[in-house]
Design an enzyme around this catalytic site. Structure first.
Site, short mmCIF file in Angstrom:
data_model
loop_
_atom_site.label_atom_id
_atom_site.label_comp_id
_atom_site.label_asym_id
_atom_site.label_seq_id
_atom_site.Cartn_x
_atom_site.Cartn_y
_atom_site.Cartn_z
N GLY A 18 36.21 84.56 2.24
CA GLY A 18 36.66 83.77 1.10
C GLY A 18 36.11 84.22 -0.23
O GLY A 18 36.00 83.42 -1.17
N SER A 19 35.82 85.53 -0.37
CA SER A 19 35.32 85.97 -1.68
C SER A 19 36.43 85.91 -2.74
O SER A 19 36.16 85.63 -3.90
CB SER A 19 34.71 87.37 -1.60
OG SER A 19 35.70 88.35 -1.40
N MET A 95 44.66 85.87 7.74
CA MET A 95 45.04 86.96 8.64
C MET A 95 45.95 86.50 9.77
O MET A 95 45.70 86.79 10.94
CB MET A 95 43.78 87.64 9.18
CG MET A 95 42.91 88.23 8.09
SD MET A 95 43.81 89.19 6.87
CE MET A 95 42.93 90.72 6.93
N LEU A 98 53.17 85.33 9.16
CA LEU A 98 53.96 84.12 8.97
C LEU A 98 55.45 84.41 9.21
O LEU A 98 55.96 85.44 8.79
CB LEU A 98 53.74 83.60 7.54
CG LEU A 98 52.28 83.19 7.27
CD1 LEU A 98 52.03 83.05 5.78
CD2 LEU A 98 51.94 81.90 8.00
N ASN A 112 50.32 86.70 -1.94
CA ASN A 112 49.32 87.33 -1.07
C ASN A 112 48.65 88.45 -1.86
O ASN A 112 49.26 89.04 -2.75
CB ASN A 112 50.00 87.92 0.16
CG ASN A 112 49.00 88.54 1.12
OD1 ASN A 112 47.93 87.97 1.37
ND2 ASN A 112 49.31 89.72 1.66
N HIS A 114 46.62 92.14 -1.22
CA HIS A 114 46.44 93.16 -0.19
C HIS A 114 45.62 94.31 -0.79
O HIS A 114 45.89 94.75 -1.91
CB HIS A 114 47.81 93.67 0.28
CG HIS A 114 47.69 94.67 1.39
ND1 HIS A 114 47.29 94.32 2.66
CD2 HIS A 114 47.91 96.00 1.42
CE1 HIS A 114 47.27 95.40 3.42
NE2 HIS A 114 47.63 96.43 2.70
N SER A 141 47.00 95.03 -4.64
CA SER A 141 48.32 94.52 -5.05
C SER A 141 48.41 93.03 -4.77
O SER A 141 47.93 92.57 -3.73
CB SER A 141 49.45 95.19 -4.25
OG SER A 141 49.37 96.59 -4.28
N ASP A 150 52.96 92.27 4.49
CA ASP A 150 52.52 92.96 3.26
C ASP A 150 53.70 93.61 2.53
O ASP A 150 53.53 94.61 1.82
CB ASP A 150 51.46 94.04 3.58
CG ASP A 150 50.22 93.44 4.23
OD1 ASP A 150 49.83 92.33 3.87
OD2 ASP A 150 49.64 94.11 5.11
C1 GAR Z 1 40.64 90.98 1.08
O1 GAR Z 1 40.30 92.33 0.88
C2 GAR Z 1 42.14 90.82 1.13
O2 GAR Z 1 42.82 91.67 0.25
C3 GAR Z 1 42.43 91.19 2.56
O3 GAR Z 1 41.41 90.55 3.28
C4 GAR Z 1 40.23 90.52 2.48
C5 GAR Z 1 39.70 89.10 2.48
O4 GAR Z 1 38.47 89.03 1.84
N1 GAR Z 1 43.75 90.77 2.94
C6 GAR Z 1 44.58 91.53 3.67
O5 GAR Z 1 44.26 92.59 4.15
C7 GAR Z 1 45.97 90.95 3.87
N2 GAR Z 1 46.84 91.92 4.40
P1 GAR Z 1 37.89 87.62 1.35
O6 GAR Z 1 37.98 86.68 2.55
O7 GAR Z 1 36.45 87.93 1.01
O8 GAR Z 1 38.68 87.16 0.18
#
Ligand code: GAR
Length: 226
Positions: A18-19, A95, A98, A112, A114, A141, A150
């Protein structure tokens, strides 16, 4: 769509750390147009739930492992999201894939993020794959969500240079910092009612965006060479 007088009610979906959620909380806390009304995780242990609670944002868990099929999980997720009466759904490291049922239920209002310059490097392990390909450029993106993984129309990108001595950790950290800045920019445009998607075409202030979306540059204060 957000109305002129009411703030944009944002529901954030997470699966883990969740950053990005934290960055959205921090970057939008003083914005009267944005109200994060709920955070939902499909994983009970997601650290992002604690981040939300610390910020006094209501949380919910819809644990996908407790459902016998994906359709039931999605229906439960839709119900939880609807309970927050959202204007915008923000996927932030959520993750789960959907289906078209979910996507059409919230058509035009799911974003979203990515960690790649889409349409390149959809899916997982983007940093590793970029390094293996010897690319000089990587990035992040934000796109509207369609049922293609994506694959929805791109709203905005930030490029991050791949440095000669980069490894997966150093590169992913710089891309993540870029994500943290980028996502709030896009959410803010949506909340200002400037960003729309219709029939897979994104417009900003009524003008069509190019296929790769807005090409944004990080403010130099972020300390990133791009
Ligand atoms: C992030 O890098 C996000 O872009 C990626 O998961 C990470 C979550 O980090 N998402 C994907 O790859 C979606 N296809 P976070 O939980 O620290 O925000």
């Amino acid at each position: 769509m957000p109305s002129d007088n009411n703030p944009c009610r944002v529901v954030v979906l997470i699966s883990g750390n969740g950053s990005n959620l934290q960055a959205i909380i921090d970057n939008t806390s003083n914005d009267p147009l944005i109200n994060i009304v709920g955070v939902i995780s499909n994983r009970p242990q997601a650290f992002g739930l604690q981040r939300a609670e610390l910020a006094s944002i209501p949380t919910a868990i819809v644990d996908h492992t407790l459902f016998s099929n994906p359709a039931d999980f999605e229906q439960a997720l839709i119900n939880k999201i609807e309970a927050y009466q959202p204007t915008l759904i923000v996927l932030a490291g959520f993750m789960r894939i959907l289906s078209s049922t979910f996507v059409s239920h919230f058509e035009g209002r799911i974003l979203n993020i990515h960690p790649a310059l889409l349409p390149n490097y959809k899916g997982l392990h983007t940093h590793q794959r970029v390094l293996a390909s010897g690319d000089k450029e990587h990035g992040a993106s934000v796109h509207f969500v369609t049922q293609e993984l994506d694959g929805g129309p791109i709203v905005a990108q930030v490029k991050v240079a791949v440095l000669a001595n980069d490894d997966e950790k150093s590169l992913s950290e710089r891309v993540l910092t870029a994500e943290h800045w980028l996502y709030s920019q896009v959410i803010s445009l949506f909340a200002q009612n400037r960003l729309k998607v219709e029939q897979n075409i994104v417009t900003l202030d009524g003008k069509h965006l190019a296929e790769q979306g807005l090409q944004l540059s990080l403010p130099t204060a972020q300390g990133i060479v791009s």
